[in-house]
Design an enzyme around this catalytic site. Sequence first.
Site, short mmCIF file in Angstrom:
data_model
loop_
_atom_site.label_atom_id
_atom_site.label_comp_id
_atom_site.label_asym_id
_atom_site.label_seq_id
_atom_site.Cartn_x
_atom_site.Cartn_y
_atom_site.Cartn_z
N LYS A 166 0.86 -1.19 0.00
CA LYS A 166 0.00 0.00 0.00
C LYS A 166 0.89 1.23 0.00
CE LYS A 166 -3.49 2.48 2.68
NZ LYS A 166 -4.31 2.52 3.92
N SER B 79 4.60 8.21 0.81
CA SER B 79 4.63 7.56 -0.49
C SER B 79 6.02 7.01 -0.80
CB SER B 79 4.21 8.57 -1.57
OG SER B 79 4.17 7.96 -2.85
N SER B 80 6.04 5.91 -1.56
CA SER B 80 7.26 5.28 -2.04
C SER B 80 8.17 4.81 -0.91
CB SER B 80 8.03 6.23 -2.99
OG SER B 80 7.23 6.58 -4.09
N ARG B 81 7.58 4.52 0.24
CA ARG B 81 8.31 4.03 1.41
C ARG B 81 9.31 5.04 1.98
NH1 ARG B 81 4.55 1.23 1.21
NH2 ARG B 81 4.45 -1.05 1.30
N LEU B 82 9.17 6.31 1.59
CA LEU B 82 10.02 7.36 2.16
C LEU B 82 9.30 7.97 3.36
CD1 LEU B 82 11.40 9.00 -1.11
CD2 LEU B 82 12.55 7.39 0.44
#
Length: 210
Positions: free
Chosen positions: A8, A187-190
């Site tokens: 997700k 977002s984007s695992r950041l």
Amino acid sequence: MSIADLRKDYQQASLDETEVAADPVEQFGKWFQQALQADVAEANAMSLSTVNAAGRPSSRIVLIKDFDQRGFCWFTNYDSAKGHDLAQNPFGALLFFWTALERQVRIEGRIEKISAGESDQYFHSRPLGSRQGAHASHQSQPIASRAILEQQLAQAVAQFGDQPPRPAHWGGYRLVPERLEFWQGRSSRLHDRIVYLKTAAGWQIQRLQP
């Protein structure tokens, strides 16, 4: 779908070190209230991790019942597996995961028993069945069947009726925090990670890389 494909992208909110409270308990209270307002299921549920004398960790879900500047409290049987762990190694960690808000809070520190008076006060506020159950169950000990547990409950009800006293082996613990991390999914695992570290001068706030 493969398990490896389950993911997700978190996009609800952000967290910046210039926006958080100077005190981590105040910041926790703010997030906890927001979790309650968002009707997060079991917002008071937290994972408690302990380590025994052999260095083996163990985790389970417990419910927070109070928090203030002294620390974070829950209640249990002192003779349970977690109670034995804490008697051998009085350090542990708590983890809250509020999925609906894409947030985690990690808390680490020393764990101590609260006073008998505080334990008495909370015990007598519990539903009657929970108070009776505290006498009936020898938590974490093997038992041959559910029927035996129900027999033990019946014996406790017969002995104490509707006024069971707090068992000496049951009461509260408090984790005195030394490190708290507030994690906001991005977002984007950041992800945003803000950590509070207890120092002689007070709380130090740092951002961590995701």
